[in-house]
Each structure stands twice: as C-alpha cells, then as structure tokens.
Design an enzyme around this catalytic site. Structure first.
Site, mmCIF file in Angstrom:
data_model
loop_
_atom_site.group_PDB
_atom_site.id
_atom_site.type_symbol
_atom_site.label_atom_id
_atom_site.label_comp_id
_atom_site.label_asym_id
_atom_site.label_seq_id
_atom_site.Cartn_x
_atom_site.Cartn_y
_atom_site.Cartn_z
ATOM 1 N N ASP A 161 0.244 58.591 -52.792
ATOM 2 C CA ASP A 161 0.755 59.597 -53.755
ATOM 3 C C ASP A 161 2.907 60.076 -52.469
ATOM 4 O O ASP A 161 3.749 59.966 -52.909
ATOM 5 C CB ASP A 161 0.691 60.978 -54.494
ATOM 6 C CG ASP A 161 0.641 60.641 -55.771
ATOM 7 O OD1 ASP A 161 -0.058 59.489 -55.772
ATOM 8 O OD2 ASP A 161 0.744 61.761 -56.499
ATOM 9 N N TYR A 173 -15.230 59.100 -55.036
ATOM 10 C CA TYR A 173 -15.339 58.871 -56.649
ATOM 11 C C TYR A 173 -16.685 58.894 -57.415
ATOM 12 O O TYR A 173 -17.084 58.721 -58.228
ATOM 13 C CB TYR A 173 -13.911 57.869 -57.186
ATOM 14 C CG TYR A 173 -12.820 58.556 -56.607
ATOM 15 C CD1 TYR A 173 -12.222 59.310 -55.571
ATOM 16 C CD2 TYR A 173 -11.941 58.199 -57.811
ATOM 17 C CE1 TYR A 173 -10.871 59.281 -55.547
ATOM 18 C CE2 TYR A 173 -10.579 58.563 -57.852
ATOM 19 C CZ TYR A 173 -10.431 59.325 -56.851
ATOM 20 O OH TYR A 173 -8.992 59.862 -56.735
ATOM 21 N N LYS A 197 -11.168 59.462 -40.990
ATOM 22 C CA LYS A 197 -11.537 60.339 -40.726
ATOM 23 C C LYS A 197 -13.030 60.503 -39.840
ATOM 24 O O LYS A 197 -13.691 61.664 -39.799
ATOM 25 C CB LYS A 197 -11.814 61.946 -41.710
ATOM 26 C CG LYS A 197 -12.304 63.204 -41.342
ATOM 27 C CD LYS A 197 -10.291 63.844 -40.564
ATOM 28 C CE LYS A 197 -10.792 64.785 -39.459
ATOM 29 N NZ LYS A 197 -9.276 65.488 -39.500
ATOM 30 N N ASP A 216 -5.212 62.886 -41.422
ATOM 31 C CA ASP A 216 -4.654 63.881 -41.142
ATOM 32 C C ASP A 216 -3.430 63.181 -40.561
ATOM 33 O O ASP A 216 -1.977 63.898 -40.328
ATOM 34 C CB ASP A 216 -4.739 64.986 -40.435
ATOM 35 C CG ASP A 216 -5.806 65.293 -39.702
ATOM 36 O OD1 ASP A 216 -6.536 63.276 -38.964
ATOM 37 O OD2 ASP A 216 -6.099 65.598 -38.658
ATOM 38 N N ASP A 274 -5.924 57.042 -52.256
ATOM 39 C CA ASP A 274 -5.542 57.581 -53.559
ATOM 40 C C ASP A 274 -4.357 59.357 -52.949
ATOM 41 O O ASP A 274 -3.212 59.072 -53.539
ATOM 42 C CB ASP A 274 -6.196 58.630 -54.573
ATOM 43 C CG ASP A 274 -5.947 59.699 -55.273
ATOM 44 O OD1 ASP A 274 -4.550 59.249 -56.085
ATOM 45 O OD2 ASP A 274 -6.344 60.883 -55.679
#
Ligand code: IPM
Ligand code: MG
Length: 372
Positions: free
Chosen positions: A251, A141, A191, A223, A247
């Site tokens: 959701d 970001y 990751k 993942d 982020d």
C-alpha cells in the site's frame, strides 16, 4: 487459445472494476485470436449473504478448475462484527491457501503521465519501478494458534508468526528469478533485530542468494525499508518480504507512485493463479460507477502473462492503460484540479479503444512480416 477464467467479483467496487477488466481482456484476446470462457462465482460478503460461507464449495471448485482466477475485492462493513472465519476476508485467505498461491507479485511503477499524482517531488519518484514479492501463505495471517479469549475487560488475543525454511526458500527463489529479468537487485525486508521468524528469514534468503551471484542481495529492517521507499524509491528493484510486511509496504508503494487505484497483483506458485487489484472493496464509493478500474485491468494483464504466457497480449493492455492516461483520461481518484473525471465504465472504454488501436497496429505489423 481458449482462456478458461473463473471470475469472483466479490464486494463493494469489486463487481464494477472486474466488469471493465473483462471488457478489456475480451477486446485484447479476441484481437489476438483467442477466446474467453467465463464462469462467475460468489466470494466474500456476497457469498456470506447467499450462503453464510465466504468461500462456498462451488466457488472453490470453479476456481480450482479454471485456467486462472480474476478477483475484484472482498470486505464489507456489514460483517465487521463477525468472528474471523465468517468474515469476507476469510474467503480470500482460504482461496489463496487452497490455490497454493504463495507468491504475491505487486508491481509499483511510476507512470510518466501520473508523475504529478505522487505526493513526492517529481525528481524523487520519477523512474520508480518496484516489484514487491510478498510471501502470501505464511506468517501472522495463517499461523496457529490464534484466538481471543476471556471476558470483556480482561480479554487476551493471540496470533502466531510462523515460517518454515521451505516456505522462505520457495518465495526467495521467485524473487531472485524475477530480479534476473529486471535490475538484478533484491532487497529482503525483515525485522531480524527483534523476531526469530525474521532471523530465519535472513539466514535462508542469504543461502538461496548464493545461487544467484549475479543478483545483488541486501537486507533491511522493515522500519528503515519503509523510509527508503519514500526517500529513494528509484533505488528499489525487487522487494522480498513476508506476508504482513508485504501487505503494508505494497500500500505504501502504491501511495508513492500516485495511488492504490492503479496497483495490480498476481498470486502465483500453485496450481491456479489468482489475480486481483491491490485496492480493497471501497464500500464508500461502491455502486456509484466512479471507481478506478485500472488496477483490475492491469491485473488482467498479469493474468495473461503469468497464467497463459501471453506476453504480447499482456503488454498490449499495459500500453493501452498508459496511452489512456497519457491522453489525459482520469477517474476521480486520479483527477487533479481542472481535470474532468471519467466514470468506471467510461475509463474502461478508453482503455478498450486504446487497446483496439494497439492490437490493430500489431496485426498490421504482423501482416508485413508474412512471407510474400
Ligand atoms: C491485500 C488485502 C488483503 C490482505 C485483505 C483483504 C485480507 O489487504 O490483498 O493486500 O491483507 O492480504
Ligand atoms: Mg492490503
């Protein structure tokens, strides 16, 4: 106590849901003998329209001077073609940065009345109580350099994922401290099989973890964590992760517990806390009076808890939301077949009523405790 709040309602459904959050905050804090002082300012597309700046100086100034900031949402299709620095979202990102709000707390809790709203089977989702701790000021970001260069047809885009040990350490501490007041588990999501940032992340989080021997730390690739979230959400306590993964997973966690409309967030760690629902500006339903205000209302509860240490008042709002849902009140995003849907302000009124009852019974209980 005088609670000095700056309100940046923003775009789309932001203003509608923020108004309900303010009504509930006002009802609860006044019942407990406090008072709100509100300053309203523009941010995002609303500010771009007025001043061509998604975070005008007077907005930033009012936010920096506030006891806490309550935000609705930013984002508007009208600015989709704007370059990055004059998009509505840029206002929010700069505000987070200027406030030093590096720790984004996003609880995702399965509320019993909404068990049937989850796309997962009730026995899978029942009891889910997750706290996502998302690093908010680093990673893709904010990483430099970033660019799109070249002629159409042969353009190249670049973003940079960057993390320092200091940035990882401070967010890790927030997660471990929170875990101590919960189920003593931290799931650090990265990751590390692919990204250097994640290898540093894992290394630093493990080191911070040694200072918390009472907290069980596990590491998982993003993942596979995404799969865990839908397969066994009740196993998850605190998720600690970097900006972009947080982020996405927040959701997803919203979907798991029955919808994004209910998710609240606190962005803290800096001089002034910033509170906002996790859902976006939802331009398709803006202005219709049908948006779900509960995410904004619950963000108000987080504001009382984290910026003013008003735990009882915060809990009163949370109980009022649960009571309104338990009584069967639903906005259209939550209503299932046969259930009537309330509008935004009708739902707000149900929560205000429930909070009045709860705070009145609280006051009665308090009166009994007085010495004769
Ligand atoms: C969120 C939103 C923001 C983010 C956008 C609006 C910039 O998606 O708060 O989750 O990506 O952080
Ligand atoms: Mg998001």
């Amino acid at each position: 106590m005088l609670l000095n709040l700056t309100i940046v309602a923003g775009d789309g459904i932001g203003p509608e849901v923020t108004e309900e959050a303010i009504r509930v905050l006002d009802a609860v804090v006044s019942a407990f003998g406090h008072q709100l002082k509100l300053t309203r300012k523009n941010i995002g597309g609303a500010a771009l329209a007025a001043s061509n700046d998604p975070l005008p100086p007077d907005t930033l100034d009012a936010c920096l001077k506030a006891g806490a900031v309550l935000l609705g949402a930013v984002g508007s299709p009208a600015y989709d073609k704007n370059p990055g620095h004059i998009r509505p979202e840029a206002g929010l990102l700069r505000l987070r940065k200027e406030l030093g709000a590096f720790a984004n707390l996003r609880p995702a809790v399965c509320i019993p009345a909404l068990l049937e709203n989850s796309p997962l089977r009730a026995e899978v989702v029942k009891g889910t109580d997750i706290m996502i701790v998302r690093e908010l000021l680093g990673g893709l970001y904010f990483g430099q350099p970033r660019s799109i260069v070249g002629e159409p047809g042969s353009r190249e885009a670049l973003n940079t994922m960057r993390y320092s040990e200091h940035e990882i350490e401070r967010i890790a501490r927030v997660a471990f401290e929170l875990a101590r007041s919960r189920r003593h588990k931290v799931l650090s999501v990265d990751k590390a099989n692919v990204l250097e940032c994640s290898r540093l992340w894992r290394d630093v989080v493990s080191r911070v973890g040694t200072a918390y021997p009472d907290v069980k730390l596990t590491h998982q690739y993003v993942d596979s964590a995404a799969m865990l979230l839908v397969q066994h959400p009740t196993e998850v306590d605190v998720i600690l992760t970097e900006n972009m993964f947080g982020d996405i997973l927040s959701d997803q966690a919203g979907g798991v517990v029955g919808g994004l409309g209910l998710l609240a967030s606190a962005s803290i760690g800096g001089a002034v806390g910033l509170y906002e629902p996790v859902h976006g500006s939802a331009p398709n339903i803006a202005g219709k009076g049908i948006a779900n205000p509960l995410g904004a209302i619950l963000s108000g509860a987080m504001l009382l808890r984290h910026s003013f240490q008003l735990e009882r008042e915060a809990a009163c709002i949370e109980s009022a939301v649960s009571a309104a849902l338990a009584a069967g009140h639903r906005t259209c995003d939550l209503a299932r077949e046969g259930q009537p849907a309330l509008g935004t302000s009708e739902m707000g009124s149900k929560v205000v009523e429930a909070s009045r009852e709860l705070s009145a019974s609280h006051a009665r209980a308090g009166a009994h405790e007085q010495p004769a």
